[in-house]
Design a protein around this motif. Structure first.
Motif, PDB file in Angstrom:
ATOM      1  N   VAL A  88      15.572  21.336  52.322  1.00 10.02           N
ATOM      2  CA  VAL A  88      14.344  20.404  52.026  1.00 10.02           C
ATOM      3  C   VAL A  88      15.031  18.874  52.678  1.00 10.02           C
ATOM      4  N   LEU A  89      16.115  18.473  52.689  1.00  8.50           N
ATOM      5  CA  LEU A  89      16.390  17.235  53.546  1.00  8.50           C
ATOM      6  C   LEU A  89      16.366  17.013  54.865  1.00  8.50           C
ATOM      7  N   MET A  90      16.790  18.053  55.457  1.00 11.84           N
ATOM      8  CA  MET A  90      16.549  18.209  57.007  1.00 11.84           C
ATOM      9  C   MET A  90      15.203  18.251  57.297  1.00 11.84           C
ATOM     10  N   LEU A  91      14.312  18.925  56.560  1.00 10.38           N
ATOM     11  CA  LEU A  91      12.949  18.771  56.974  1.00 10.38           C
ATOM     12  C   LEU A  91      12.267  17.351  57.015  1.00 10.38           C
ATOM     13  N   ILE A  92      12.876  16.818  55.878  1.00  8.85           N
ATOM     14  CA  ILE A  92      12.363  15.374  55.701  1.00  8.85           C
ATOM     15  C   ILE A  92      12.993  14.355  56.460  1.00  8.85           C
ATOM     16  N   VAL A  93      14.260  14.361  56.993  1.00  7.81           N
ATOM     17  CA  VAL A  93      15.091  13.748  58.071  1.00  7.81           C
ATOM     18  C   VAL A  93      14.403  13.873  59.385  1.00  7.81           C
ATOM     19  N   LEU A  94      14.080  15.033  59.845  1.00 10.65           N
ATOM     20  CA  LEU A  94      13.475  15.433  61.061  1.00 10.65           C
ATOM     21  C   LEU A  94      12.138  14.887  61.209  1.00 10.65           C
ATOM     22  N   LYS A  95      11.416  14.534  60.364  1.00  6.24           N
ATOM     23  CA  LYS A  95      10.272  13.909  60.378  1.00  6.24           C
ATOM     24  C   LYS A  95      10.232  12.524  60.596  1.00  6.24           C
ATOM     25  N   PHE A  96      11.227  11.838  59.982  1.00  8.91           N
ATOM     26  CA  PHE A  96      11.670  10.262  60.094  1.00  8.91           C
ATOM     27  C   PHE A  96      12.597  10.025  61.246  1.00  8.91           C
ATOM     28  N   ILE A  97      13.586  10.906  61.802  1.00  6.39           N
ATOM     29  CA  ILE A  97      14.739  10.449  62.323  1.00  6.39           C
ATOM     30  C   ILE A  97      14.418   9.508  63.606  1.00  6.39           C
ATOM     31  N   GLU A  98      13.356  10.015  64.552  1.00  7.27           N
ATOM     32  CA  GLU A  98      13.142   9.188  65.513  1.00  7.27           C
ATOM     33  C   GLU A  98      12.524   7.567  65.243  1.00  7.27           C
ATOM     34  N   LYS A  99      11.876   7.519  64.365  1.00  5.82           N
ATOM     35  CA  LYS A  99      11.337   6.287  63.960  1.00  5.82           C
ATOM     36  C   LYS A  99      12.479   5.313  63.537  1.00  5.82           C
ATOM     37  N   PHE A 100      13.528   5.978  62.800  1.00  5.90           N
ATOM     38  CA  PHE A 100      14.424   5.120  62.299  1.00  5.90           C
ATOM     39  C   PHE A 100      15.727   5.245  62.668  1.00  5.90           C
ATOM     40  N   ASN A 101      16.032   5.730  63.856  1.00  9.44           N
ATOM     41  CA  ASN A 101      17.410   6.139  64.661  1.00  9.44           C
ATOM     42  C   ASN A 101      17.916   5.033  65.076  1.00  9.44           C
ATOM     43  N   GLU A 102      17.470   3.783  65.616  1.00  8.91           N
ATOM     44  CA  GLU A 102      18.134   2.811  65.917  1.00  8.91           C
ATOM     45  C   GLU A 102      18.309   1.619  64.976  1.00  8.91           C
TER      46      GLU A 102
END
Length: 189
Positions: A88-102
């Motif tokens: 579940v956490l990976m699904l959530i993180v994948l959705k937002f990772i590019e937006k908050f990566n930096e």
């Protein structure tokens, strides 16, 4: 009731553990001790078995503990419990990772999590080495009850040769496990 306990115990471990299976071992150990039915030696065997069987250590450990407590249904429930939070956490993180990566906050959080992961793995190494290399209970327990009686010389030799084979000769772990398993069977069996 035992199935609910196994699921919640391993879901909590899966949710709050970072750094992989070795980092989860101290949490699994604490949870098993709260449950009160697995000795230090049995937990040490669980760690060894989780290492030599295919798959992630945490999943193997959860399956072993669940099977120990409640048979095949317990194994399935504990395994599902430890895997579900990560999924579940990976699904959530994948959705937002590019937006908050930096993000500096995200980078700072990772900078804080990395040393904790190393510390948890170190704690697992100390616990397992105490139960394998020293006869009897944990070193910390023996210091309060009259000191360490003696070390297990054969497991210590296997430990030292393993470090040598990995560090100097760069031998693959599966070969070392097979060789040392045979050595243990011959010398300790």
């Amino acid at each position: 009731m035992i199935y609910v306990y196994l699921f919640t115990m391993f879901a909590r471990i899966g949710l709050f553990s970072f750094g992989g299976g070795l980092a989860m071992l101290p949490l699994i150990f604490q949870s098993v001790q709260e449950f009160g039915v697995m000795s230090y030696r049995e937990f040490s065997d669980l760690v060894a078995l989780s290492q030599v069987t295919p798959g992630p250590i945490a999943v193997n450990a959860a399956t072993f503990v669940g099977f120990n407590y409640a048979g095949l249904p317990g194994a399935a429930i504990a395994t599902f419990g430890v895997c579900l939070p990560s999924f579940v956490l990976m699904l959530i993180v994948l959705k937002f990772i590019e937006k908050f990566n930096e993000s500096r906050g995200i980078q700072g959080a990772f900078a804080g999590i990395r040393p904790v992961t190393v510390g948890l793995i170190g704690a697992a190494v100390i616990f397992v080495s105490e139960t394998v290399l020293v006869n009897g209970a944990l070193i910390s327990e023996q210091l309060f009850t009259g000191g360490i009686e003696y070390f297990n010389l054969i497991p210590m030799a296997i430990f030292a040769v393993t470090i040598l084979l990995v560090g100097v000769f760069k031998m693959r772990p599966i070969k070392i496990m097979i060789i040392m398993g045979v050595a243990g069977a011959l010398l300790c069996g």
